[in-house]
Design a protein around this motif. Structure first.
Motif, short mmCIF file in Angstrom:
data_model
loop_
_atom_site.label_atom_id
_atom_site.label_comp_id
_atom_site.label_asym_id
_atom_site.label_seq_id
_atom_site.Cartn_x
_atom_site.Cartn_y
_atom_site.Cartn_z
N TYR A 163 -5.19 -15.91 12.59
CA TYR A 163 -4.17 -15.69 13.44
C TYR A 163 -3.82 -16.44 14.40
O TYR A 163 -3.73 -16.98 15.46
CB TYR A 163 -3.00 -14.43 13.16
N GLY A 164 -5.26 -15.68 15.27
CA GLY A 164 -5.49 -16.21 16.73
C GLY A 164 -5.72 -17.85 16.91
O GLY A 164 -5.57 -18.31 17.60
N PRO A 205 5.10 6.85 3.62
CA PRO A 205 5.46 5.96 3.29
C PRO A 205 4.87 4.98 2.19
O PRO A 205 3.80 5.76 1.61
CB PRO A 205 4.86 4.62 4.69
N ARG A 206 5.87 4.11 1.56
CA ARG A 206 5.30 3.55 0.55
C ARG A 206 3.77 3.14 0.28
O ARG A 206 3.17 3.05 -0.02
CB ARG A 206 6.43 2.49 -0.16
N PHE A 207 3.68 2.27 1.98
CA PHE A 207 2.65 1.72 2.00
C PHE A 207 1.36 2.77 1.82
O PHE A 207 -0.01 2.44 0.39
CB PHE A 207 1.95 1.02 3.26
N ILE A 229 -6.54 -4.47 6.08
CA ILE A 229 -6.39 -5.38 6.96
C ILE A 229 -5.37 -5.29 7.49
O ILE A 229 -4.54 -5.48 7.00
CB ILE A 229 -7.17 -6.88 6.46
N ILE A 230 -4.70 -4.95 8.81
CA ILE A 230 -3.58 -5.29 9.28
C ILE A 230 -3.17 -6.03 10.64
O ILE A 230 -4.26 -6.17 11.53
CB ILE A 230 -3.05 -3.94 9.70
N ASN A 231 -2.13 -6.68 10.33
CA ASN A 231 -1.50 -7.50 11.84
C ASN A 231 -1.61 -6.13 12.78
O ASN A 231 -0.02 -5.91 12.45
CB ASN A 231 -1.17 -8.21 11.57
#
Length: 176
Positions: free
Chosen positions: A46-47, A139-141, A170-172
């Motif tokens: 992303y970076g 939460p659903r996750f 992995i999360i943003n």
């Protein structure tokens, strides 16, 4: 592919290699190829994409990128003063490999890649199977991750029930 990006000595690996290597190759036809090699400890995909967008904006004549770089991150990433440990982070502890080798788990002939979509009806069915009252409010996750982890554990059937196993997600966190 190796012919398009020059191999600078020390550019492979993680430690002791170049942080960023950019190479532009011009072709006789007028086209060009842009080759980029970066050290993953310094930048993620992303970076890198954000960096390329900024370069593109400069090439098009912009005086500043539309998304400014974030400097002085220390104001967001400072530890408490004085620092104090609030929980144990087992994810950073070294563990020995389990009896099921990673070669067995990652044998491409045995893996099936597919997309799974969970409808609201599927989510409710998972919630209905959970015994704990706490999971009915999660939460659903978390619910989907817990169910997939449970299925994975059943399939692998570890010989030692006390064996340390992990799941990494992995999360943003850029918006946080």
């Amino acid at each position: 592919m190796e012919e398009f990006l020059h191999d600078v000595p020390g550019s492979g690996g993680i430690i002791g290699c170049s942080l960023l290597l950019i190479q532009v190759t011009r072709f006789i036809c007028g086209g060009f190829a842009l080759g980029i090699r970066f050290n993953h400890t310094m930048v993620d995909a992303y970076g890198a994409l954000q960096f390329l967008h900024a370069i593109t904006e400069f090439v098009k004549g912009a005086s500043a990128p539309s998304i400014p770089p974030i400097w002085q991150r220390e104001q967001y990433l400072n530890a408490r003063s004085p620092p104090r440990i609030t929980c144990t982070h087992n994810e950073f502890e070294q563990i020995t490999h389990n009896k099921l080798s990673s070669d067995d788990m990652m044998d491409s002939d045995k893996l099936i890649r597919t997309a799974i979509f969970f409808s609201p009806k599927d989510i409710q069915a998972l919630r209905n199977q959970v015994l704990s009252e706490n999971f009915h409010r999660c939460p659903r996750f978390d619910l989907i991750t817990a169910c997939l982890w449970k299925c994975r554990t059943i399939v692998l059937n570890p010989a030692d029930p006390d064996e340390m196993v992990r799941v990494s997600i992995i999360i943003n966190a850029r918006g946080k």
